[in-house]
Design a protein around this motif. Structure first.
Motif, mmCIF file in Angstrom:
data_model
loop_
_atom_site.group_PDB
_atom_site.id
_atom_site.type_symbol
_atom_site.label_atom_id
_atom_site.label_comp_id
_atom_site.label_asym_id
_atom_site.label_seq_id
_atom_site.Cartn_x
_atom_site.Cartn_y
_atom_site.Cartn_z
ATOM 1 N N TYR A 132 0.857 -1.183 0.000
ATOM 2 C CA TYR A 132 0.000 0.000 0.000
ATOM 3 C C TYR A 132 0.895 1.235 0.000
ATOM 4 C CZ TYR A 132 -3.141 3.664 1.611
ATOM 5 O OH TYR A 132 -3.851 4.833 1.722
ATOM 6 N N PHE B 88 1.445 5.564 -0.512
ATOM 7 C CA PHE B 88 0.747 6.813 -0.262
ATOM 8 C C PHE B 88 1.740 7.971 -0.301
ATOM 9 C CE2 PHE B 88 1.931 4.602 3.545
ATOM 10 C CZ PHE B 88 2.493 5.556 4.375
ATOM 11 N N ARG B 89 1.195 9.179 -0.380
ATOM 12 C CA ARG B 89 1.991 10.413 -0.364
ATOM 13 C C ARG B 89 2.993 10.489 -1.509
ATOM 14 N NH1 ARG B 89 -1.723 12.042 3.042
ATOM 15 N NH2 ARG B 89 -1.147 12.300 5.244
ATOM 16 N N CYS C 55 -3.504 1.765 -3.666
ATOM 17 C CA CYS C 55 -3.493 3.109 -3.103
ATOM 18 C C CYS C 55 -4.920 3.638 -3.047
ATOM 19 C CB CYS C 55 -2.635 4.041 -3.952
ATOM 20 S SG CYS C 55 -3.269 4.309 -5.623
ATOM 21 N N LYS C 56 -5.079 4.774 -2.401
ATOM 22 C CA LYS C 56 -6.347 5.495 -2.384
ATOM 23 C C LYS C 56 -6.105 6.859 -2.999
ATOM 24 C CE LYS C 56 -8.305 3.277 1.709
ATOM 25 N NZ LYS C 56 -9.473 2.634 1.129
ATOM 26 N N SER D 102 -10.294 3.441 -4.427
ATOM 27 C CA SER D 102 -9.169 2.546 -4.151
ATOM 28 C C SER D 102 -8.759 1.948 -5.485
ATOM 29 C CB SER D 102 -9.586 1.445 -3.174
ATOM 30 O OG SER D 102 -9.901 2.006 -1.918
#
Length: 159
Positions: free
Chosen positions: A75, A77-78, A112-113, A150
């Motif tokens: 997962y 992110f950022r 990821c979201k 997602s």
């Protein structure tokens, strides 16, 4: 482009890259929670098992991504690229480094979201093989709700 696997001592570089990249979302409703993070909070997350990569061009940091491993896969992110380097394929190169890391570690899925209000990010991920598998509304403590998708990419392994 060169990549460095992050260490706790890289928290300030990670923070700087992230803040520079996420400033464009300062006026979003609500603003990205990335803008509330500190060098200390990032350092603490790295101590607790968060991982990441920093991308360098000519020995200068230009982008980064943070990630966690769990039962579903990797997962991330950022994902951040500094504004003056955006649009040059750096985000795709960072994502390719994540794919390589995942494959080398037997991980079959990246996910990821993404805020639905940022279609350029959804398009970026779609363009390299990510698919939307869920839509949801995230309710923030301040009473504001955010629509997110997602996304995931199943990785192919050559046996």
């Amino acid at each position: 482009m060169d990549f460095k696997y992050v260490e706790i001592s890289d928290a300030a570089v990670i923070h700087d890259l992230m803040i520079r990249a996420f400033m464009e979302y300062m006026d979003a409703v609500p603003p990205s929670s990335a803008l509330e993070e500190t060098v200390q909070s990032i350092s603490a997350s790295l101590k607790e098992g968060e991982q990441g990569f920093i991308g360098y061009v000519d020995h200068r940091p230009v982008g980064m991504v943070r990630f966690l491993l769990n039962e579903k896969g990797l997962y991330f992110f950022r994902l951040s690229v500094i504004p003056e380097k955006q649009g040059q394929g750096i985000a795709k190169k960072i994502l390719k480094s994540l794919e390589d890391y995942a494959i080398n570690n037997g991980i079959h899925t990246l996910f990821c979201k993404v805020r639905m209000t940022v279609p350029k990010n959804i398009q970026l991920y779609s363009s390299i093989g990510f698919n939307i598998y869920e839509e949801e509304v995230v309710h923030k403590p301040n009473g504001i709700s955010i629509k997110v998708v997602s996304m995931e990419k199943k990785l192919s392994f050559i046996e």
